[in-house]
Every structure is written in C-alpha cells, then in structure tokens.
Scaffold this motif. Structure first.
Motif, PDB file in Angstrom:
ATOM      1  N   ALA A   1       6.086  50.318  44.957  1.00 44.66           N
ATOM      2  CA  ALA A   1       7.090  49.172  44.017  1.00 44.66           C
ATOM      3  C   ALA A   1       7.760  49.880  42.777  1.00 44.66           C
ATOM      4  O   ALA A   1       8.724  49.533  42.316  1.00 44.66           O
ATOM      5  CB  ALA A   1       6.206  48.224  43.309  1.00 44.66           C
ATOM      6  N   VAL A   2       6.942  50.759  41.975  1.00 48.15           N
ATOM      7  CA  VAL A   2       7.492  51.505  40.683  1.00 48.15           C
ATOM      8  C   VAL A   2       8.826  52.051  41.205  1.00 48.15           C
ATOM      9  O   VAL A   2       9.856  51.866  40.260  1.00 48.15           O
ATOM     10  CB  VAL A   2       6.595  52.442  40.221  1.00 48.15           C
ATOM     11  N   LEU A   3       8.601  52.950  42.247  1.00 43.00           N
ATOM     12  CA  LEU A   3      10.220  53.445  42.657  1.00 43.00           C
ATOM     13  C   LEU A   3      11.331  52.465  42.710  1.00 43.00           C
ATOM     14  O   LEU A   3      12.395  52.882  42.514  1.00 43.00           O
ATOM     15  CB  LEU A   3       9.847  54.505  44.062  1.00 43.00           C
ATOM     16  N   GLY A   4      10.784  51.376  43.242  1.00 38.35           N
ATOM     17  CA  GLY A   4      11.983  50.246  43.666  1.00 38.35           C
ATOM     18  C   GLY A   4      12.531  49.712  42.342  1.00 38.35           C
ATOM     19  O   GLY A   4      13.725  49.626  42.061  1.00 38.35           O
ATOM     20  N   VAL A   5      11.685  49.774  41.015  1.00 36.44           N
ATOM     21  CA  VAL A   5      12.057  49.335  39.747  1.00 36.44           C
ATOM     22  C   VAL A   5      13.014  50.484  39.305  1.00 36.44           C
ATOM     23  O   VAL A   5      14.000  49.778  38.728  1.00 36.44           O
ATOM     24  CB  VAL A   5      10.879  49.071  38.884  1.00 36.44           C
TER      25      VAL A   5
ATOM     26  N   THR B   1      11.286  40.033  40.993  1.00 41.85           N
ATOM     27  CA  THR B   1      11.050  39.219  40.303  1.00 41.85           C
ATOM     28  C   THR B   1      11.144  39.909  38.670  1.00 41.85           C
ATOM     29  O   THR B   1      11.767  39.457  37.670  1.00 41.85           O
ATOM     30  CB  THR B   1       9.441  38.671  40.233  1.00 41.85           C
ATOM     31  N   LEU B   2      10.484  41.098  38.726  1.00 46.73           N
ATOM     32  CA  LEU B   2      10.427  41.770  37.225  1.00 46.73           C
ATOM     33  C   LEU B   2      11.709  42.221  37.026  1.00 46.73           C
ATOM     34  O   LEU B   2      12.295  42.081  35.808  1.00 46.73           O
ATOM     35  CB  LEU B   2       9.474  43.157  37.605  1.00 46.73           C
ATOM     36  N   VAL B   3      12.352  42.619  38.003  1.00 47.55           N
ATOM     37  CA  VAL B   3      14.082  43.002  37.893  1.00 47.55           C
ATOM     38  C   VAL B   3      14.752  41.849  37.315  1.00 47.55           C
ATOM     39  O   VAL B   3      15.553  41.924  36.387  1.00 47.55           O
ATOM     40  CB  VAL B   3      14.792  43.578  39.010  1.00 47.55           C
ATOM     41  N   PHE B   4      14.443  40.769  37.881  1.00 46.42           N
ATOM     42  CA  PHE B   4      15.311  39.375  37.530  1.00 46.42           C
ATOM     43  C   PHE B   4      14.972  39.091  36.360  1.00 46.42           C
ATOM     44  O   PHE B   4      15.869  38.419  35.397  1.00 46.42           O
ATOM     45  CB  PHE B   4      14.853  38.350  38.731  1.00 46.42           C
TER      46      PHE B   4
END
Length: 340
Positions: A242-246, A171-174
C-alpha cells in the motif's frame, strides 16, 4: 442493485472475484439513497455558496462526519452485521444527514439572494444546457473510470491484494486531493473580486506544493504504517504494498490544485467546454493505459492503475493549462484596472 443487471456488470464486465460479489451487492443496496442525497446536497450547497454562507457547508460536513462515526460505532458494537453492511450504512446515513442539514440551512440564505441585483444575462434553457452539460460530463467520466480501474485490477497480478489495498490507499490520497477539489469553488466565488487573480494564482502554487509535500511525508515516514496497519487494519504483508501505491500517487494533489485554478478561471469566463475536453482526454488516456496493463499482466494491478491515473491526470492538467490561456490573459489585463 436489485436486478440481474448487477450480476451482468459485476461478474461479466468487471470480472470481480467470486468472494466479493455478494458483499458488493449488499453494499450497493444499502447505498441506494446516495444518488438522491448527493444531488440534493449539491444543489443546496450551491445556493449557500452563492449567498456567501460557506460556513454552513463546513457545518454540513461536520454533521456528515459525526453521523458516519456514530453509525460505525453502533454497527461495530451493537450489531453482528458484516463490515460491508456497517460501512455502506454509515456512508449512506452520513450523506443523507448532510443533505437534510443543507436543506434546512438554505432557508436562511434565500432572503439574501432575493435582495441581490438581477443578473446581467438572462438564464434560459439553451444557455443553461450549454454551460452545465460540459460540467456534468466531468464527474460522469471520473465515476466511470472507477469500475474500469477495478476491472483492470481484476485482470492483473495480485488482484485480491490490489482490491483490498485500493480503498485505504485511495482514501488517503483523496484526503489530500480534496483540499484542492474544494478550492475550485473558492476560485469561482472570489475571482470576480478586484485584484483577486494574482492572490489566487499565488495561493494555487502554495496549495499544490503543500498538499503534495504532506502526502509525500506520510508515504516516507512511519505515519504510513500508522494509517495502514493501525487505522485500516491491513495485514503486515499488504502495508508495504500500500505504501508503494501512495508514493506512486504523490503527484495527484499537486495537479488537483492546478486543475481547480484552471477550471475556476474557465467557469468564471463561462467557457466550460474545455473542461469536458480535458476530462475526456483523461478518460481516454486512463482507459487505454489500464487496458495495456491488463494485457501485459506483469505489474500489480493497484500500482499500474494508480500510475495510469497519474499520467492521465497530468495530461488533463496540461490541456486545461493550454485551453485556459486566453481566459487567464484576460484576467491579467483586467487586474491593473481593478487594482487601480
């Protein structure tokens, strides 16, 4: 949503954890209006954009947002519904409200379209299918990759952590990618204007750099913890995950802006087939990479899947760049004449 097909897909194809199956079934049932609402809304918004009433599209987005927020607040404070029910109901209500608003606003745009000069090329079924079908394949492949990614995450390490963190991360990336996605319609609408090509090309670079820098800023500062821990209520052990995913997904807004520029040029030149070729390449690369990750079974599912999507998106962008060269060259040749 209402037949044994759900169990076949969710349990056997996607290998979804047992604790997630029934909540997912309920959410899918509540999301039944989604498909109709999206199709109806898209059609009406296309008319509004063609009639140069893009502000109505923004107003519709505001209606959708307010409907989602109000439904969430009522569901949270006035019911004992589970989270999946409140969330799915809010999303379904929001998109339906936006669709109805777009249908209401489009009435005022029809008069302007009737006054427009007739098109130089008569639209028949053959031309329509040849133009539209490649564009229709693109979202289909993109949507099919979502369950493929979920299936891959379910077969890799930390499957429950990956499924829990996926929505907040994506959601953040989108959010940052959506600015570039919306730019596609801008390119299609404005590229025909005299002298527009160099301005749009320059803005594409600025948009790509700005959205990427902002996502990187969120990933490297306490803003990430604010989003994941406070806004999304992820447990502390999942915040760093999750931060690593971002950070893995940082290139996505950059290539999204470039894709919108290349696709807009191709659509304006009525050459939509390369768009299909690019998205099929995206699907192949992402699908193969997810399959490899599931077999290796060494990297956390969400991190590997995001990396697979990033690599696939880069391949898609490179192909669009290559296939749009002739169309972009034609724009460069036409620009001096238009400006003169």
């Amino acid at each position: 949503a209402f037949t044994p097909l759900f169990d076949l897909v969710c349990t056997h194809v996607l290998d979804t954890p047992e604790t997630v199956v029934e909540p997912a079934r309920l959410g899918l049932r509540l999301m039944t209006p989604w498909t109709w609402a999206i199709a109806y809304r898209r059609f009406q918004q296309g008319v509004l954009i063609r009639a140069e009433q893009g502000r109505a599209v923004s107003e519709g987005t505001l209606v959708r947002l307010l409907t989602v927020v109000c439904t969430l607040l009522v569901g949270f404070h006035a019911t004992d519904w589970p989270g999946i029910a409140v969330g799915a109901a809010a999303i379904a209500a929001g998109v339906t409200a936006e669709a109805l608003f777009a249908g209401w606003r489009v009435r005022g745009a029809l008069g302007r379209l009737r006054l427009a000069p007739p098109a130089a090329i008569r639209l028949d079924r053959r031309r329509f299918v040849a133009f539209y079908l490649p564009l229709a394949v693109m979202p289909l492949v993109m949507l099919l990759l979502q369950p493929i990614g979920a299936a891959a995450m379910g077969r890799m390490p930390r499957e429950l952590d990956s499924l829990a963190a996926w929505t907040p991360v994506y959601t953040l990336v989108f959010f940052f990618r959506s600015v570039g996605m919306g730019y596609n319609e801008v390119v299609v609408a404005l590229l025909r204007e005299p002298g527009a090509a160099p301005v749009l090309r320059r803005f594409t670079r600025h948009l790509a750099l700005a959205t990427t820098a902002l996502l990187l800023l969120v990933g490297l500062t306490p803003l990430a913890e604010l989003w994941f821990a406070r806004a999304q209520s992820l447990p502390p052990e999942l915040v760093e995950f999750a931060v690593l995913g971002v950070l893995i997904a940082v290139p996505m807004p950059f290539y999204q802006a470039l894709q919108s520029w290349y696709q807009g040029v191709l659509v304006q030149g009525r050459g939509t087939r390369p768009i299909t070729e690019a998205v099929v390449l995206y699907g192949i690369v992402a699908g193969v990479a997810c399959g490899v990750g599931a077999r290796l079974d060494r990297v956390a599912g969400m991190h590997w899947t995001l990396g697979a999507f990033v690599v696939a998106g880069a391949v898609q962008t490179a192909w669009l760049h290559l296939r749009s060269r002739l169309a972009r060259r034609a724009l460069d040749l036409r620009a001096p004449e238009a400006m003169a």
